[in-house]
Design a protein around this motif. Structure first.
Motif, PDB file in Angstrom:
ATOM      1  N   PHE A  90      15.022  -0.882  -4.130  1.00 32.12           N
ATOM      2  CA  PHE A  90      14.590  -2.175  -3.603  1.00 32.12           C
ATOM      3  C   PHE A  90      14.675  -2.170  -2.075  1.00 32.12           C
ATOM      4  O   PHE A  90      15.737  -1.904  -1.500  1.00 32.12           O
ATOM      5  CB  PHE A  90      15.472  -3.286  -4.177  1.00 32.12           C
ATOM      6  CG  PHE A  90      15.202  -4.652  -3.574  1.00 32.12           C
ATOM      7  CD1 PHE A  90      14.014  -5.304  -3.832  1.00 32.12           C
ATOM      8  CD2 PHE A  90      16.141  -5.262  -2.757  1.00 32.12           C
ATOM      9  CE1 PHE A  90      13.762  -6.563  -3.281  1.00 32.12           C
ATOM     10  CE2 PHE A  90      15.900  -6.505  -2.202  1.00 32.12           C
ATOM     11  CZ  PHE A  90      14.704  -7.157  -2.467  1.00 32.12           C
ATOM     12  N   LEU A  91      13.548  -2.447  -1.426  1.00 32.40           N
ATOM     13  CA  LEU A  91      13.490  -2.558   0.035  1.00 32.40           C
ATOM     14  C   LEU A  91      13.886  -3.988   0.413  1.00 32.40           C
ATOM     15  O   LEU A  91      13.139  -4.939   0.168  1.00 32.40           O
ATOM     16  CB  LEU A  91      12.074  -2.245   0.524  1.00 32.40           C
ATOM     17  CG  LEU A  91      11.801  -2.439   2.018  1.00 32.40           C
ATOM     18  CD1 LEU A  91      12.677  -1.515   2.863  1.00 32.40           C
ATOM     19  CD2 LEU A  91      10.321  -2.204   2.321  1.00 32.40           C
ATOM     20  N   ASP A 103       0.821  -1.208   0.000  1.00 28.94           N
ATOM     21  CA  ASP A 103       0.000   0.000   0.000  1.00 28.94           C
ATOM     22  C   ASP A 103       0.859   1.263   0.000  1.00 28.94           C
ATOM     23  O   ASP A 103       0.437   2.309  -0.501  1.00 28.94           O
ATOM     24  CB  ASP A 103      -0.933   0.010   1.217  1.00 28.94           C
ATOM     25  CG  ASP A 103      -2.031  -1.047   1.111  1.00 28.94           C
ATOM     26  OD1 ASP A 103      -2.292  -1.510  -0.014  1.00 28.94           O
ATOM     27  OD2 ASP A 103      -2.601  -1.423   2.161  1.00 28.94           O
ATOM     28  N   ALA A 104       2.047   1.178   0.578  1.00 30.01           N
ATOM     29  CA  ALA A 104       2.959   2.330   0.619  1.00 30.01           C
ATOM     30  C   ALA A 104       3.735   2.484  -0.678  1.00 30.01           C
ATOM     31  O   ALA A 104       4.554   3.396  -0.808  1.00 30.01           O
ATOM     32  CB  ALA A 104       3.933   2.182   1.788  1.00 30.01           C
ATOM     33  N   ASN A 105       3.463   1.590  -1.646  1.00 29.88           N
ATOM     34  CA  ASN A 105       4.118   1.643  -2.964  1.00 29.88           C
ATOM     35  C   ASN A 105       5.635   1.499  -2.860  1.00 29.88           C
ATOM     36  O   ASN A 105       6.389   2.137  -3.584  1.00 29.88           O
ATOM     37  CB  ASN A 105       3.756   2.955  -3.682  1.00 29.88           C
ATOM     38  CG  ASN A 105       4.046   2.874  -5.172  1.00 29.88           C
ATOM     39  OD1 ASN A 105       3.879   1.824  -5.781  1.00 29.88           O
ATOM     40  ND2 ASN A 105       4.481   3.974  -5.754  1.00 29.88           N
ATOM     41  N   LEU A 106       6.084   0.674  -1.940  1.00 31.72           N
ATOM     42  CA  LEU A 106       7.518   0.436  -1.764  1.00 31.72           C
ATOM     43  C   LEU A 106       7.958  -0.903  -2.354  1.00 31.72           C
ATOM     44  O   LEU A 106       9.107  -1.283  -2.216  1.00 31.72           O
ATOM     45  CB  LEU A 106       7.871   0.467  -0.270  1.00 31.72           C
ATOM     46  CG  LEU A 106       7.661   1.795   0.453  1.00 31.72           C
ATOM     47  CD1 LEU A 106       8.003   1.656   1.926  1.00 31.72           C
ATOM     48  CD2 LEU A 106       8.499   2.901  -0.181  1.00 31.72           C
ATOM     49  N   ARG A 107       7.052  -1.605  -3.012  1.00 31.89           N
ATOM     50  CA  ARG A 107       7.383  -2.929  -3.520  1.00 31.89           C
ATOM     51  C   ARG A 107       7.973  -2.873  -4.919  1.00 31.89           C
ATOM     52  O   ARG A 107       8.910  -3.587  -5.251  1.00 31.89           O
ATOM     53  CB  ARG A 107       6.123  -3.806  -3.504  1.00 31.89           C
ATOM     54  CG  ARG A 107       6.262  -5.173  -4.158  1.00 31.89           C
ATOM     55  CD  ARG A 107       7.462  -5.953  -3.685  1.00 31.89           C
ATOM     56  NE  ARG A 107       7.497  -6.157  -2.254  1.00 31.89           N
ATOM     57  CZ  ARG A 107       8.506  -6.699  -1.601  1.00 31.89           C
ATOM     58  NH1 ARG A 107       9.597  -7.066  -2.249  1.00 31.89           N
ATOM     59  NH2 ARG A 107       8.473  -6.854  -0.290  1.00 31.89           N
ATOM     60  N   LEU A 143      14.229   1.250   7.604  1.00 33.61           N
ATOM     61  CA  LEU A 143      14.065   0.625   6.295  1.00 33.61           C
ATOM     62  C   LEU A 143      15.383   0.669   5.542  1.00 33.61           C
ATOM     63  O   LEU A 143      16.036   1.722   5.479  1.00 33.61           O
ATOM     64  CB  LEU A 143      12.976   1.337   5.490  1.00 33.61           C
ATOM     65  CG  LEU A 143      11.643   1.599   6.199  1.00 33.61           C
ATOM     66  CD1 LEU A 143      10.681   2.307   5.253  1.00 33.61           C
ATOM     67  CD2 LEU A 143      11.028   0.305   6.723  1.00 33.61           C
ATOM     68  N   PHE A 144      15.764  -0.454   4.954  1.00 32.31           N
ATOM     69  CA  PHE A 144      17.032  -0.550   4.231  1.00 32.31           C
ATOM     70  C   PHE A 144      16.748  -0.785   2.749  1.00 32.31           C
ATOM     71  O   PHE A 144      16.068  -1.752   2.376  1.00 32.31           O
ATOM     72  CB  PHE A 144      17.889  -1.680   4.801  1.00 32.31           C
ATOM     73  CG  PHE A 144      18.277  -1.462   6.240  1.00 32.31           C
ATOM     74  CD1 PHE A 144      19.475  -0.850   6.559  1.00 32.31           C
ATOM     75  CD2 PHE A 144      17.431  -1.838   7.269  1.00 32.31           C
ATOM     76  CE1 PHE A 144      19.829  -0.626   7.875  1.00 32.31           C
ATOM     77  CE2 PHE A 144      17.782  -1.626   8.595  1.00 32.31           C
ATOM     78  CZ  PHE A 144      18.983  -1.017   8.903  1.00 32.31           C
ATOM     79  N   PHE A 145      17.271   0.111   1.934  1.00 34.52           N
ATOM     80  CA  PHE A 145      17.045   0.066   0.490  1.00 34.52           C
ATOM     81  C   PHE A 145      18.380  -0.054  -0.245  1.00 34.52           C
ATOM     82  O   PHE A 145      19.420   0.406   0.243  1.00 34.52           O
ATOM     83  CB  PHE A 145      16.370   1.346  -0.007  1.00 34.52           C
ATOM     84  CG  PHE A 145      14.971   1.565   0.492  1.00 34.52           C
ATOM     85  CD1 PHE A 145      13.883   1.135  -0.250  1.00 34.52           C
ATOM     86  CD2 PHE A 145      14.735   2.225   1.696  1.00 34.52           C
ATOM     87  CE1 PHE A 145      12.588   1.365   0.194  1.00 34.52           C
ATOM     88  CE2 PHE A 145      13.443   2.455   2.144  1.00 34.52           C
ATOM     89  CZ  PHE A 145      12.374   2.009   1.395  1.00 34.52           C
TER      90      PHE A 145
END
Length: 592
Positions: free
Chosen positions: A244-245, A234-238, A270-272
C-alpha cells in the motif's frame, strides 16, 4: 488371458487412486509398477528402464536450468509485457498465443521450465492465483508443439518410424494443416469458456496477506523508473497485492493520502506498507532505490552471499528509543533495514523518523551469517530467515538467458540431437560459472516429477507386454470401421489420446503406429493422413497430469488436483479429436 485381466485391473485401480488422490501420484505409480512386475507382466529391467530414460533425465537437468533462469530479469519483463497489468477478457489470447507460437519452434519442455517460475512471480505480484495460468501454459505449449516437425519429440518419433518403413515422412509444416486450426480454436475456447473450469486456489502469499504482517518501507524514484511522470494508477501502484502506497514526499512536502491521479516525479520518495515478499519484489523494480550502497544493491544481489532476515528487538536492545536514522544500523550490524513492523499496527511515518520500540520486527538485508552472528545476542529476542529468493548479479542473469537460448538453438537446428546432452552441458556450465550453486541445483530438481515420468515408461511397457494395448486398439478400430474414413481417423485419434493419458506420448505413438500403418495398407490409402492424426493425438494430452511432461511440470507448482485436469482437459481432448478428424478429412480425403 491372465496377463490382460491382471494388467487391466491394476491400471483401473491406479486410475481410481489417482482421481481420488488416495496417495501422492508418485507413490501410486511406483506401487503400480511393482504390482506389474510381481504379476510377471514386466521384468525388473523393464520396470526400471524409465529411470535411465533420456527424456526423464533431460527434465531433471532442465529443472536446474529453469531455476538458474530466475536470476534473469529479461523473461520477467517479457511476460509482464505480454500479460499486462491486469487480468481482463483478452488475457488468455495475449498469454497463450505467443507461447504456442514459440512452442512450434522451441522444444516445449524447456519452454515450460523457463516460464513457470516467471509466471508464478507475475501472479503473486498482481494478486492472482497461479492455478489460473499454469494449466494454460502447459496446454499452449502442447498445441503449439503439434504444429511443426520440431515442435515436440513425438512428431520426430512418428517421422522417424515413417522413414524406417520406407515412407517419405513429414515436411516441416505438414502437421500445421490440421494442428494450426486446432491451436487457434483451442486458444479461443480457453479465452472464452475454458478458463472458467480452472481452479482458483490461494497460494502462500494470499494466506500470508490475511495475517497483515505489514512492514513500512521508503524508496526514492530514479531517472530510469519506467513510469516517470505517469500517474500512480498507470504505474500500477494503486492495487498491488500486499502493498500500500500511503505517502509521497516531494521537496519536503508530504502528499497523503495519495490520489490515483497523482504523478510520480524524479526524486520523489515513496512510502509503502507491505509484506516482506511484496517489498522484496518492489525493490527489484527498475528506478526504485532503497539505499545508495553498492554492496547491498538488491537488483544485483547474490543470494549465495546475502539474504533477508526478520529480527525482533528485545526489551534490552540498545536500539530502543533511537530512530532508524540515529541508530547507525548499517555500521553496527553490517546490514540494512528494508522495513519495520510493529505489533500488527500500520506505521504511517517516514522510515528514518520511526523511533524503535521493544518487539518491533525489522526486515533486514544482510550477509548470510547474520543469524548465526546475532541469534544469541541480547539485542534481539528472535532472529530468523525471511524471504528465500534465488538471485544473482545482472551479468550472470543475462549469461543464464544466453545459455538457455543456446541450448534450445543447438537442439532446434540439429547441432546436437540429444536434449539430455544439451541440457546437461547447460546446467554444468551454469554451476561452473556460479550462476547456480551445487546445493541450489540439487534443491531445484523436483524428484517427485521425475519419479512419475520414470514409472510411466515401465507402466507403458506393461500395457504393451500384456496384450491390453493391441486388444483394445484392434477392437475399437474394428467397431467403427463401418463409418468409413471419418470413423478410422476418429478412432486412431481417440485410442492414441487415451493411451497418451495413461502412459506417455512417445510410447502411445510407438504403440499405435503399426496398427495405423496396417489399416492404411488394408484400405489401400496413403498412410500420411493417418500418421498426421497419430502424431497430433499422441501429443494432445490434456485430461491427466501424467500423460505429458509439461502437465507434470505444472502439477505441483499450480497446487492442482488430478480432478482439475479431468475437468479442463476432457473437454479439450474431445474438442481436439473433433477438429483434427474434420481437418484431416477435409485436407486429405475430401476429393476421394
Amino acid at each position: 488371458m491372465f496377463d490382460i485381466y491382471y494388467t487391466s485391473a491394476i491400471i483401473l485401480f491406479m486410475t481410481i487412486a489417482l482421481v481420488k488422490e488416495i496417495q501422492k501420484p508418485s507413490l501410486i505409480l511406483i506401487t503400480t509398477l511393482l504390482a506389474l512386475h510381481l504379476g510377471g507382466i514386466i521384468t525388473l529391467k523393464e520396470a526400471f528402464s524409465g529411470f535411465s530414460n533420456q527424456g526423464m533425465l533431460a527434465v531433471g537437468a532442465l529443472f536446474i536450468v529453469a531455476y538458474a533462469l530466475q536470476s534473469s530479469t529479461a523473461l520477467d519483463s517479457s511476460i509482464e509485457k505480454i500479460l499486462g497489468k491486469k487480468a481482463d477478457n483478452t488475457i488468455y489470447f495475449r498469454f497463450m498465443l505467443p507461447i504456442a507460437c514459440a512452442s512450434g519452434f522451441l522444444n516445449n519442455t524447456p519452454l515450460v521450465a523457463s516460464l513457470l517460475p516467471v509466471i508464478k512471480r507475475w501472479c503473486k505480484k498482481h494478486g492472482l492465483s497461479a492455478s489460473k495460468f499454469l494449466i494454460p501454459l502447459s496446454y499452449a505449449t502442447i498445441i503449439g508443439g503439434t504444429c511443426t516437425l520440431i515442435g515436440t519429440s513425438t512428431n520426430l518419433v512418428v517421422h522417424g518410424m515413417m522413414l524406417d518403413h520406407g515412407l517419405n515422412g513429414f515436411s516441416f509444416f505438414e502437421l500445421s494443416k490440421a494442428a494450426l486450426p486446432l491451436a487457434l480454436v483451442t486458444i479461443a475456447y480457453f479465452a472464452l469458456i475454458g478458463h472458467r473450469f480452472l481452479p482458483e486456489r490461494k497460494d502462500s502469499l494470499s494466506q500470508f496477506t490475511e495475517s497483515l504482517r505489514e512492514f513500512v518501507i521508503e524508496v526514492s524514484v530514479q531517472k530510469d523508473y519506467p513510469y516517470l511522470s505517469k500517474t500512480v494508477h498507470d504505474a500500477n501502484l494503486r492495487h498491488l497485492k500486499g502493498l500500500f502506497l500511503f505517502q509521497i514526499m516531494r521537496e519536503n512536502k508530504e502528499i497523503t493520502p495519495v490520489s490515483p491521479d497523482e504523478r510520480i516525479l524524479l526524486g520523489d520518495k515513496l512510502f509503502f506498507t507491505g509484506l516482506p515478499e511484496t517489498i522484496y519484489d518492489l525493490l527489484h523494480t527498475p528506478g526504485l532505490r532503497l539505499i545508495e550502497d553498492s554492496e547491498y544493491d538488491i537488483k544485483n544481489l547474490d543470494s549465495d552471499k546475502h539474504g533477508t532476515f526478520e529480527a525482533v528487538l528485545s526489551n534490552s536492545s540498545p536500539l530502543i528509543g533511537q530512530t532508524v536514522k540515529e541508530c547507525n544500523f548499517r555500521t553496527k550490524y553490517d546490514a540494512v533495514i528494508l522495513g519495520i513492523h510493529r505489533n500488527g499496527h500500520r506505521i504511517i511515518k517516514k522510515v528514518g523518523d520511526i523511533e524503535l520500540k521493544p518487539n518491533d520486527t525489522l526486515f533486514i538485508l544482510a550477509k548470510r551469517d547474520f543469524s548465526q552472528k546475532w541469534y544469541a545476542s541480547t539485542d534481539f529476542s528472535l532472529v530468523s530467515n525471511s524471504i528465500s529468493r534465488y538471485s544473482k548479479p545482472k551479468k550472470q542473469g543475462n549469461l543464464a538467458l544466453l545459455l538457455m537460448l543456446a541450448m534450445i538453438g543447438s537442439v532446434t537446428f540439429g547441432l546436437t540431437s540429444s536434449m539430455l546432452l544439451a541440457a546437461s552441458i547447460t546446467a554444468g556450465i551454469m554451476i561452473f560459472t556460479n550462476i547456480i550453486s551445487a546445493g541450489d541445483a540439487q534443491k531445484a530438481i523436483d524428484f517427485d516429477v521425475l519419479l512419475i515420468i520414470a514409472c510411466a515408461f515401465g507402466i507403458g511397457k506393461g500395457i504393451e507386454n500384456s496384450g491390453v494395448a493391441e486388444l483394445l486398439a484392434t477392437h475399437m478400430i474394428n467397431a467403427v470401421s463401418q463409418w468409413g474414413i471419418i470413423g478410422i481417423i476418429a478412432s486412431i485419434f481417440f485410442i492414441t489420446s487415451i493411451y497418451t493419458e495413461i502412459i506417455t506420448n512417445n510410447a502411445a505413438a510407438a504403440l499405435i503406429f503399426p496398427i495405423a500403418l496396417s489399416i492404411a495398407e488394408k484400405m489401400q490409402i496413403d498412410p500420411l493422413p493417418l500418421m498426421v492424426t497419430l502424431a497430433i493425438a499422441a501429443s494432445a494430452s490434456f485430461a491427466t497430469p501424467i500423460g505429458y511432461q509439461t502437465n507434470l511440470m505444472v502439477y505441483n507448482p499450480g497446487g492442482y488436483k488430478f480432478s482439475d485436469f479431468l475437468k479442463t482437459g476432457s473437454i479439450m481432448n474431445l474438442l481436439s479429436g473433433i477438429i483434427v478428424t474434420i481437418m484431416v478429412y477435409l485436407v486429405y480425403f475430401r476429393g476421394i
